[in-house]
Design a protein around this motif. Sequence first.
Motif, PDB file in Angstrom:
ATOM      1  N   MET A 223       0.834  -1.203   0.000  1.00 49.60           N
ATOM      2  CA  MET A 223       0.000   0.000   0.000  1.00 49.60           C
ATOM      3  C   MET A 223       0.867   1.252   0.000  1.00 49.60           C
ATOM      4  N   LEU A 224       1.891   1.256   0.847  1.00 55.56           N
ATOM      5  CA  LEU A 224       2.773   2.418   0.930  1.00 55.56           C
ATOM      6  C   LEU A 224       3.465   2.683  -0.406  1.00 55.56           C
ATOM      7  N   ARG A 225       3.930   1.628  -1.050  1.00 49.95           N
ATOM      8  CA  ARG A 225       4.625   1.810  -2.328  1.00 49.95           C
ATOM      9  C   ARG A 225       3.674   2.269  -3.424  1.00 49.95           C
ATOM     10  N   SER A 226       2.441   1.814  -3.353  1.00 50.02           N
ATOM     11  CA  SER A 226       1.446   2.274  -4.322  1.00 50.02           C
ATOM     12  C   SER A 226       1.195   3.770  -4.152  1.00 50.02           C
ATOM     13  N   PHE A 242      -3.473   8.330   4.804  1.00 47.84           N
ATOM     14  CA  PHE A 242      -2.742   7.063   4.753  1.00 47.84           C
ATOM     15  C   PHE A 242      -2.656   6.430   6.148  1.00 47.84           C
ATOM     16  N   THR A 243      -2.398   7.273   7.142  1.00 41.25           N
ATOM     17  CA  THR A 243      -2.295   6.772   8.516  1.00 41.25           C
ATOM     18  C   THR A 243      -3.609   6.139   8.967  1.00 41.25           C
ATOM     19  N   GLU A 244      -4.699   6.796   8.634  1.00 40.81           N
ATOM     20  CA  GLU A 244      -6.017   6.276   9.019  1.00 40.81           C
ATOM     21  C   GLU A 244      -6.307   4.948   8.319  1.00 40.81           C
ATOM     22  N   ILE A 245      -5.964   4.859   7.036  1.00 41.09           N
ATOM     23  CA  ILE A 245      -6.208   3.621   6.289  1.00 41.09           C
ATOM     24  C   ILE A 245      -5.406   2.464   6.890  1.00 41.09           C
ATOM     25  N   LEU A 246      -4.150   2.727   7.210  1.00 40.81           N
ATOM     26  CA  LEU A 246      -3.311   1.678   7.787  1.00 40.81           C
ATOM     27  C   LEU A 246      -3.848   1.216   9.138  1.00 40.81           C
ATOM     28  N   ASN A 247      -4.249   2.156   9.973  1.00 41.27           N
ATOM     29  CA  ASN A 247      -4.735   1.797  11.306  1.00 41.27           C
ATOM     30  C   ASN A 247      -6.085   1.086  11.267  1.00 41.27           C
ATOM     31  N   HIS A 262       5.298   8.088  11.730  1.00 42.26           N
ATOM     32  CA  HIS A 262       5.818   6.841  11.169  1.00 42.26           C
ATOM     33  C   HIS A 262       5.645   6.809   9.650  1.00 42.26           C
ATOM     34  N   VAL A 263       4.481   7.226   9.190  1.00 48.53           N
ATOM     35  CA  VAL A 263       4.206   7.206   7.749  1.00 48.53           C
ATOM     36  C   VAL A 263       5.093   8.214   7.026  1.00 48.53           C
ATOM     37  N   ASN A 264       5.219   9.401   7.608  1.00 56.70           N
ATOM     38  CA  ASN A 264       6.061  10.428   6.997  1.00 56.70           C
ATOM     39  C   ASN A 264       7.518   9.972   6.923  1.00 56.70           C
TER      40      ASN A 264
END
Length: 296
Positions: A223-226, A242-247, A262-264
Amino acid sequence: MEENFDSTVRFKCYVHYPVINEDGTENQNIIRGSGIDLLPNIPLSSIAADVLSDMFQKGEIEGKIILKADNAKVFIQIRDNWKPHSLLDFTTDGDLDISLLDAFGEMLQLPHSQMSIHVHLCHERDWSDDKVRNTIKKLLEHYSQTHLERMQCPFSQGMLSQISRDQYPCRLSNDKIKHFGAWYERSNLADEDDPDSLTPKKPEISTQRGKKIVFNPSHEIPMLRSWYENDPKPNMSDLERFTEILNNSEFRKTREAVSLRHVNTWFKNERARWRRESLMEDLARPSMAVATVTTS
């Protein structure tokens, strides 16, 4: 030339690069590498790139030193106590496409060779009134005047403020231009090849060190690479999304939550990884090798 042999030739190698002092003067630093083995059939035009790439891969020279170089000039020293000479001195009509063997012949086969390659990196420093003003405006997009003053910027906050608003009436003196240029070069505040060296002011991202998060290579890294492929430098709104989607993912629900920091950080590390790979590709190109000056 009839000589031909398949074994590599061992060279000592040195990289010379300038360091800017506080008063604007320049000193030459020298880094000695562990040596390099070159094939006799390589063209002279690729020597600089081969040496820089080899030393970079071995960790003997920093990438930022190479990236700041405007050109590379190559000199060959036949013996330790002999004067180095430009590659052009060993060619006919300055043809750098000839091979190492064609240029040096039997010298490459001498036992206990003391031949050395000296790569000189040059920095072009063409500071002017306009360049100083534009640089200050760019810096103030990311740093406060107080922050620059703490970094020992040679200009006062009042002067920085006037320049940023195009209200500084006088043309900058040569001394002011020279001292600002020297400070800027030494501070490493900005590198056109390193866009992250200027860190935007984002107070929303905590700078406190928390527990390290390891993203799952099967569920989260794809997901991060996309997202990275779509936009390598997402804005604050995207980072929050992105943070919300991951959590909210099934994988993360039973594990420690990730933070926006962490995402940044992942995006910053990924940009750094791509820059390193790009640097290695650039260093492998013969176009970096330029020998244009003959020593006198």
